[in-house]
Design an enzyme around this catalytic site. Structure first.
Site, short mmCIF file in Angstrom:
data_model
loop_
_atom_site.label_atom_id
_atom_site.label_comp_id
_atom_site.label_asym_id
_atom_site.label_seq_id
_atom_site.Cartn_x
_atom_site.Cartn_y
_atom_site.Cartn_z
N ARG A 171 -2.89 -8.80 4.74
CA ARG A 171 -3.08 -10.03 3.98
C ARG A 171 -4.54 -10.46 4.11
O ARG A 171 -5.30 -9.83 4.84
CB ARG A 171 -2.09 -11.15 4.39
CG ARG A 171 -1.63 -11.17 5.80
CD ARG A 171 -2.67 -11.46 6.81
NE ARG A 171 -3.45 -12.64 6.50
CZ ARG A 171 -4.66 -12.91 6.98
NH1 ARG A 171 -5.25 -12.04 7.81
NH2 ARG A 171 -5.31 -14.00 6.67
N GLY A 172 -4.89 -11.53 3.39
CA GLY A 172 -6.30 -11.93 3.34
C GLY A 172 -6.89 -11.34 2.07
O GLY A 172 -6.66 -10.16 1.76
N ALA A 173 -7.65 -12.17 1.32
CA ALA A 173 -8.06 -11.78 -0.03
C ALA A 173 -8.79 -10.43 -0.11
O ALA A 173 -8.34 -9.53 -0.84
CB ALA A 173 -8.89 -12.91 -0.64
N GLN A 187 -1.06 -17.65 10.70
CA GLN A 187 -2.20 -16.70 10.75
C GLN A 187 -3.26 -17.17 11.76
O GLN A 187 -3.97 -16.35 12.33
CB GLN A 187 -2.86 -16.58 9.36
CG GLN A 187 -2.03 -15.90 8.31
CD GLN A 187 -1.25 -16.92 7.49
OE1 GLN A 187 -0.86 -17.97 7.98
NE2 GLN A 187 -0.99 -16.60 6.24
N ASP A 213 -9.60 -17.67 -1.38
CA ASP A 213 -8.82 -16.66 -2.13
C ASP A 213 -9.28 -16.53 -3.57
O ASP A 213 -9.13 -15.50 -4.19
CB ASP A 213 -7.33 -17.00 -2.08
CG ASP A 213 -6.79 -16.67 -0.70
OD1 ASP A 213 -6.94 -17.51 0.20
OD2 ASP A 213 -6.29 -15.54 -0.52
N ASN A 272 -7.56 -21.78 -1.28
CA ASN A 272 -7.46 -21.14 0.04
C ASN A 272 -6.12 -21.56 0.65
O ASN A 272 -5.36 -22.34 0.05
CB ASN A 272 -8.65 -21.54 0.93
CG ASN A 272 -8.72 -20.71 2.21
OD1 ASN A 272 -8.68 -19.48 2.15
ND2 ASN A 272 -8.80 -21.34 3.36
O1 MRU Z 1 -1.64 -15.76 2.81
P1 MRU Z 1 -2.84 -15.08 3.40
O2 MRU Z 1 -2.75 -14.85 4.87
O3 MRU Z 1 -3.22 -13.82 2.63
O4 MRU Z 1 -4.03 -16.13 3.16
C1 MRU Z 1 -5.31 -15.82 3.61
C2 MRU Z 1 -6.28 -16.90 3.38
O5 MRU Z 1 -5.99 -17.94 2.84
C3 MRU Z 1 -7.72 -16.60 3.76
O6 MRU Z 1 -8.38 -17.76 4.16
C4 MRU Z 1 -8.44 -16.02 2.54
O7 MRU Z 1 -7.73 -14.96 1.99
C5 MRU Z 1 -9.82 -15.57 2.87
S1 MRU Z 1 -9.82 -14.10 3.82
C6 MRU Z 1 -11.41 -13.62 4.09
#
Ligand code: MRU
Length: 349
Positions: free
Chosen positions: A44-46, A194, A235, A245
């Site tokens: 996960r994470g963008a 997270q 995101d 985000n």
């Molecule tokens: O639902 P997730 O864990 O994928 O959400 C992640 C976030 O909101 C992060 O802050 C975002 O993706 C930036 S990651 C460099």
């Protein structure tokens, strides 16, 4: 820490749902495996889901063995559609898939083996560029981090959320590596935690001082003067600087604004969606109600209680002090700053 690895024609991922209690690797042999890993948030994470999806396309090409090139294109289109349907908010996913699509569309005369090779080259490029961009974000962003600063962060925008190094945590890592005596407050980030499971783990592994707080504690700490700055990831960022985000980011931005604390967003240019003029058209993912009702399979609420589980929110640009990108710092007015940074980059290409 390498949590994404392309190895012997397979994608090896660290299963983030099991952290921090278990460091278990999973093997993705097909694009279906990659799509499932993204949906279940094993990755996960963008930026990280963009990289994983790019490798998913390589797996789709590798797995195609029926001969002609129109069949291969059809398979790749199907893989792209499935991977694009996994999570709607982070634009890096669609950005990476479009980059991969350009490769197969402009090489249709090639055989399958050459297409696989070119696609793998592109996916590796996306992965390596992301690490380099995060280090640039760290370098630019660290200039905003004073020595002895107490920094609040939300969710996980670290090495685990990218190909490596991180965006918000990239700034923090860089400042720490420069010898600044910083400390981090990590919001636990309900419902998927997270912050507690991933950010606290990453920072502890690197011996960067971190204190875990419940999401509700952030305002109290700000009121007491204990937070010097807030740094979060993103995101998707619209053309006017509005930022989607992790849910809870908007509340932090309002609190920071009220207490006159700088609120920074760190993100590579691949997180910007200039097709959207403002944040209210960013699609917001709504996830399974059980993420809120339960924790590790244990019910926390009546079994059938109605739940609203939006995974992201949108922070209006007016509450953001600066956006730190791999091409430098953007300051208000964001509409102009964003247009300029892309114009400058396009001029160089
Ligand atoms: O639902 P997730 O864990 O994928 O959400 C992640 C976030 O909101 C992060 O802050 C975002 O993706 C930036 S990651 C460099």
């Amino acid at each position: 820490m390498q949590h994404i690895k392309w190895e012997n024609g397979c994608l090896v991922l660290l299963d983030q749902t099991l952290l921090p209690s278990e460091e278990r690797k999973i093997l993705c042999r097909t694009y279906h495996d990659v799509a499932e890993a993204i949906v279940k948030m094993r990755i996960r994470g963008a930026p990280a889901i963009g990289v994983a999806a790019a490798y998913g396309i390589v797996l789709a090409a590798q797995g195609y063995d029926e001969g002609d090139s129109s069949g291969l294109v059809k398979t790749l289109d199907e893989a792209k559609d499935l991977l694009a349907s996994t999570r709607p908010t982070a634009v890096n996913l669609f950005w990476a898939l479009e980059r991969m699509e350009q490769v197969w569309l402009s090489n249709q005369a090639q055989g399958r083996e050459e297409t696989v090779r070119l696609l793998a080259e592109e996916a590796i490029g996306i992965e390596q560029e992301d690490i380099a961009k995060n280090k640039e974000i760290g370098r630019y962003g660290s200039t905003l981090v004073p020595d002895r600063a107490a920094i609040l962060t939300h969710c996980n925008a670290g090495a685990l959320a990218t190909a490596g190094y991180g965006t918000a945590l990239g700034m923090i890592r860089y400042a720490h590596q420069e010898g600044k005596k910083i400390m981090v407050y990590a919001d636990e980030t309900r419902p998927v935690l997270q912050g507690a499971r991933l950010t606290a783990w990453e920072l502890t592994e690197e011996k960067i001082p971190v204190t875990l707080i419940t999401d509700n504690t952030a305002g109290y700490l700000m009121q007491q003067g204990k937070i010097d700055l807030v740094i979060v990831g993103a995101d998707r960022i619209a053309a006017n600087g509005d930022v989607a985000n992790k849910i809870g980011t908007y509340s932090l931005a309002i609190l920071a604004y009220h207490h006159q604390i700088p609120f920074y967003v760190a993100a590579p240019l691949s997180t910007f969606d200039r097709k959207l003029s403002e944040g209210n058209s960013i699609p917001i993912e709504e996830r399974n109600p059980d993420e809120v009702r339960m924790l590790n399979g244990v019910l926390l609420a009546p079994e059938n209680v109605k739940v609203y589980n939006a995974a992201f929110d949108v922070t209006p640009a007016q509450y953001i002090t600066a956006i730190i990108t791999d091409e430098g710092l953007l300051k208000p007015p964001y509409q102009t700053a964003i247009a300029d940074v892309f114009r400058k980059r396009e001029g160089r290409q």
